[in-house]
Design a protein around this motif. Structure first.
Motif, mmCIF file in Angstrom:
data_model
loop_
_atom_site.group_PDB
_atom_site.id
_atom_site.type_symbol
_atom_site.label_atom_id
_atom_site.label_comp_id
_atom_site.label_asym_id
_atom_site.label_seq_id
_atom_site.Cartn_x
_atom_site.Cartn_y
_atom_site.Cartn_z
ATOM 1 N N ILE A 132 40.375 51.260 48.016
ATOM 2 C CA ILE A 132 41.064 50.590 49.116
ATOM 3 C C ILE A 132 40.128 50.574 50.323
ATOM 4 O O ILE A 132 39.695 51.624 50.802
ATOM 5 C CB ILE A 132 42.380 51.312 49.475
ATOM 6 C CG1 ILE A 132 43.322 51.334 48.261
ATOM 7 C CG2 ILE A 132 43.053 50.647 50.668
ATOM 8 C CD1 ILE A 132 44.591 52.132 48.479
ATOM 9 N N ASP A 133 39.799 49.371 50.776
ATOM 10 C CA ASP A 133 38.888 49.208 51.917
ATOM 11 C C ASP A 133 37.585 49.970 51.713
ATOM 12 O O ASP A 133 37.063 50.620 52.637
ATOM 13 C CB ASP A 133 39.563 49.678 53.215
ATOM 14 C CG ASP A 133 40.773 48.826 53.579
ATOM 15 O OD1 ASP A 133 40.781 47.637 53.221
ATOM 16 O OD2 ASP A 133 41.704 49.358 54.208
ATOM 17 N N GLY A 134 37.075 49.922 50.488
ATOM 18 C CA GLY A 134 35.793 50.547 50.180
ATOM 19 C C GLY A 134 35.854 52.035 49.913
ATOM 20 O O GLY A 134 34.845 52.634 49.541
ATOM 21 N N GLU A 135 37.021 52.645 50.082
ATOM 22 C CA GLU A 135 37.183 54.072 49.835
ATOM 23 C C GLU A 135 37.959 54.305 48.536
ATOM 24 O O GLU A 135 38.817 53.500 48.169
ATOM 25 C CB GLU A 135 37.925 54.734 50.996
ATOM 26 C CG GLU A 135 37.222 54.604 52.344
ATOM 27 C CD GLU A 135 35.925 55.382 52.408
ATOM 28 O OE1 GLU A 135 35.840 56.416 51.709
ATOM 29 O OE2 GLU A 135 35.007 54.959 53.139
ATOM 30 N N TYR A 136 37.653 55.432 47.862
ATOM 31 C CA TYR A 136 38.369 55.786 46.638
ATOM 32 C C TYR A 136 39.484 56.768 46.997
ATOM 33 O O TYR A 136 39.222 57.924 47.354
ATOM 34 C CB TYR A 136 37.402 56.376 45.612
ATOM 35 C CG TYR A 136 36.482 55.327 45.030
ATOM 36 C CD1 TYR A 136 36.761 54.740 43.798
ATOM 37 C CD2 TYR A 136 35.365 54.890 45.733
ATOM 38 C CE1 TYR A 136 35.933 53.758 43.269
ATOM 39 C CE2 TYR A 136 34.530 53.905 45.214
ATOM 40 C CZ TYR A 136 34.823 53.342 43.983
ATOM 41 O OH TYR A 136 34.006 52.365 43.472
ATOM 42 N N VAL A 137 40.728 56.286 46.939
ATOM 43 C CA VAL A 137 41.892 57.043 47.382
ATOM 44 C C VAL A 137 42.585 57.656 46.168
ATOM 45 O O VAL A 137 42.988 56.934 45.245
ATOM 46 C CB VAL A 137 42.883 56.129 48.138
ATOM 47 C CG1 VAL A 137 44.122 56.903 48.566
ATOM 48 C CG2 VAL A 137 42.189 55.488 49.346
#
Length: 584
Positions: A252-257
């Motif tokens: 999500i938005d370049g981050e791994y959540v």
């Protein structure tokens, strides 16, 4: 972490590539001169496959434009429209094509290029090297970038992308700006294509709470079928299956959540390992418990859907590139699994966390071999999908609608702690996808108040009725997806990188964006963008790649080729003309 040999210097690598390229050109020229001296040479012939205009007008327009420019270059070019299911089968399963124009779903990380192009995937299906491409230099770069340190990886990727911009068996035309229409009564932050975009709509407090589901408009044929997440011709409603099947983590938005995972702990003492701790109380939609055995099974199953019954295995065509990052899995207990990686770094390895987890108690019975290298897992329509997502499958009415209902037992529903994106979730009671036969009918349904938002890609020419209506509006966003031209490397002429390079110049990207996308797109304008890396959506610092590769130099103006210039380009690489026809 094991020692990694220092990467070859950029200058040394480029010098090596130059030697290899000179050798390749010498062999190529020798073959071409031999052909030129042989009487009876035939005109170069290429068939361009894409979907019909009713399915994707943008892809069809690019293919028609390309056909005309090929013909102007002396190539016997034909445009063959085929259904989307046929196109995916021809390209991704059978390799039955010369040239294709298609919308690629997009790359999520540099390492995704490995699955798309590495020669180890030549014999596999799906978006794993569907071009039959084999290039030693590209393979070396793709392997080295997985194990290099962060600083060395950047240099390797720069060299890789510059190399691919000139040699890759495909070229990117443009990155579309996703367009949707939405009711004025709800807030839609961005066009819904991915699960997180649906979640954002469902979480907006000013959208509800509302009795009833979010009504989503889509268009096309057979959209209620093929709910199998592993097949290449799976359901064509973007994001639908990802709402039903959860991964360990979402990008999500370049981050791994973390999603199904409560925590992921990375260690590098004995190779790369990810210790995944699952959230407590995870369940499948049928009430069965979801545990670490399901995670381990999913990774094994994607690697071999025959579960060892076929020599060499029968890999799934989806998620195969990510799955190859894992060498072994070790189930510690019901909530803990350790994933051991070889020849990689955490930066590349985290992609494995985005694979949707499958229920072992359902898919284990689908390992039966039905035909040569086809298991039931790859043939089953999965009519009643059982996942672990925030929504479960409720019903599908043939060619009319698909209903998803809230999965109330999901541990993230109503949780006091969890991903920030779920704050306010959910203001609606489920999601219903309503199917229209074409984009015009979908837009009418929106204006008439029958749907809340459109999800299928909205052609730019269909935005005017939305702008003219008072109760609806258009919204746009960004995406990793791109329109590409792909070449079959097994074709006699297209196996020649110099021939492909000239062919890739025969598309005026700026003209295409202006005329067909009506500026709702970004033309590929650098080496990175030519191979599928969209700096606008990735949010990374640009690599120091070539900003003006030769392929971007269109030999003509306003989309129309200059015939004499094009002929010179082909003649410069050893081809010849006779009666204005380009000869093999």
């Amino acid at each position: 972490m094991k020692d990694v040999a220092p990467p070859t210097t950029r200058r040394g690598l480029l010098a090596g590539i130059g030697v290899g390229a000179t050798s390749a050109l010498a062999g190529c020229s020798e073959r071409l001169w031999s052909q030129a001296e042989t009487p009876g040479s035939e005109q170069v012939s290429l068939t361009i496959k894409t979907v019909p205009a009713d399915d994707n007008r943008l892809a069809a327009s690019i293919a028609s434009h390309l056909r005309e420019n090929y013909r102007a270059a002396g190539i016997d070019a034909t445009h063959e429209p085929v259904t989307k299911a046929e196109l995916y089968r021809d390209i991704l399963l059978e390799g039955d094509y010369d040239v294709f124009v298609a919308r690629h779903p997009g790359l999520d990380e540099y390492d995704a290029l490995r699955g798309l192009l590495h020669s180890r995937f030549r014999s596999e299906h799906g978006w794993q090297n569907p071009f039959q491409f084999s290039d030693v230099t590209a393979d070396d770069y793709l392997d080295q970038q997985r194990v290099a340190t962060e600083s060395d990886r950047r240099d390797l990727l720069t060299d890789l992308i510059d190399h691919l911009a000139e040699t890759a068996p495909y070229t990117v035309v443009a990155y579309p700006h996703p367009l949707s229409g939405a009711s004025a009564e709800i807030t839609v932050p961005s066009p819904p294509r991915q699960p997180q975009e649906y979640i954002e709509i469902l979480s907006q407090s000013d959208n509800g709470p509302r009795d009833g589901p979010l009504e989503v408009g889509v268009f096309g044929e057979e959209l209620t079928e093929r709910l199998n997440p592993l097949t290449v011709d799976r359901n064509r409603i973007d994001g639908l299956l990802d709402l039903l099947y959860d991964p360990l983590a979402r990008r999500i938005d370049g981050e791994y959540v973390p999603w199904l995972a409560e925590e992921v702990e990375w260690t590098e003492e004995d190779g790369i390992q990810a210790r995944v701790t699952l959230r407590e109380g995870l369940e499948w939609h049928d009430g069965e418990s979801l545990d670490a055995e399901d995670v381990a099974f999913t990774l094994r199953f994607i690697g071999d859907t025959s579960m060892g019954d076929v020599d060499g295995g029968v890999p799934a065509p989806r998620y195969r590139s990510q799955q190859t990052l894992v060498s072994t899995t070790n189930v510690v207990d019901s909530q803990t699994v350790v994933l051991s990686m070889s020849d990689t770094t955490p930066a590349a390895a985290r992609r494995v966390l985005t694979i949707p987890v499958l229920p072992e108690h359902i898919w284990d019975d689908r390992s039966e071999l039905l035909a040569d290298r086809q298991t039931r897992a790859l043939a089953d329509d999965n009519d009643d999908p059982i996942g672990s997502g925030l929504f479960s499958f409720a019903d599908a009415t043939t060619d009319l609608e698909i209903e998803l209902e809230p999965f109330e037992e999901h541990v993230l529903r109503g949780a006091t702690t969890g991903p920030d994106i779920l704050d306010g979730f959910s203001q609606f009671e489920g999601i219903t996808f309503r199917v229209s036969p074409n984009p015009g009918a979908m837009v009418e349904a929106l204006i008439d108040g029958e749907i809340d938002v459109t999800a299928s890609e909205l052609p730019p020419q269909h935005t005017e009725p939305i702008r003219d209506a008072e109760n609806v509006s258009t919204i746009t966003g960004t995406t990793d997806a791109f329109y590409m031209i792909g070449y079959n490397n097994a074709h006699d002429e297209l196996s020649n990188p110099y021939f492909r390079r000239v062919c890739s110049r025969l598309i005026d990207r700026e003209h295409v964006v202006s005329e067909f996308f009506e500026t709702f797109a970004q033309p590929a304008a650098s080496s990175e963008e030519l191979v599928g890396v969209n700096s606008e959506t990735w949010g990374h610092d640009n690599l120091e790649t070539d900003d003006e590769p030769e392929i971007l130099r269109f030999p003509g103006t306003d989309g129309e080729v200059n015939t004499s210039r094009v002929r010179s380009l082909f003649q410069d690489i050893g081809y010849r003309y006779e009666n204005e026809e380009l000869l093999e």
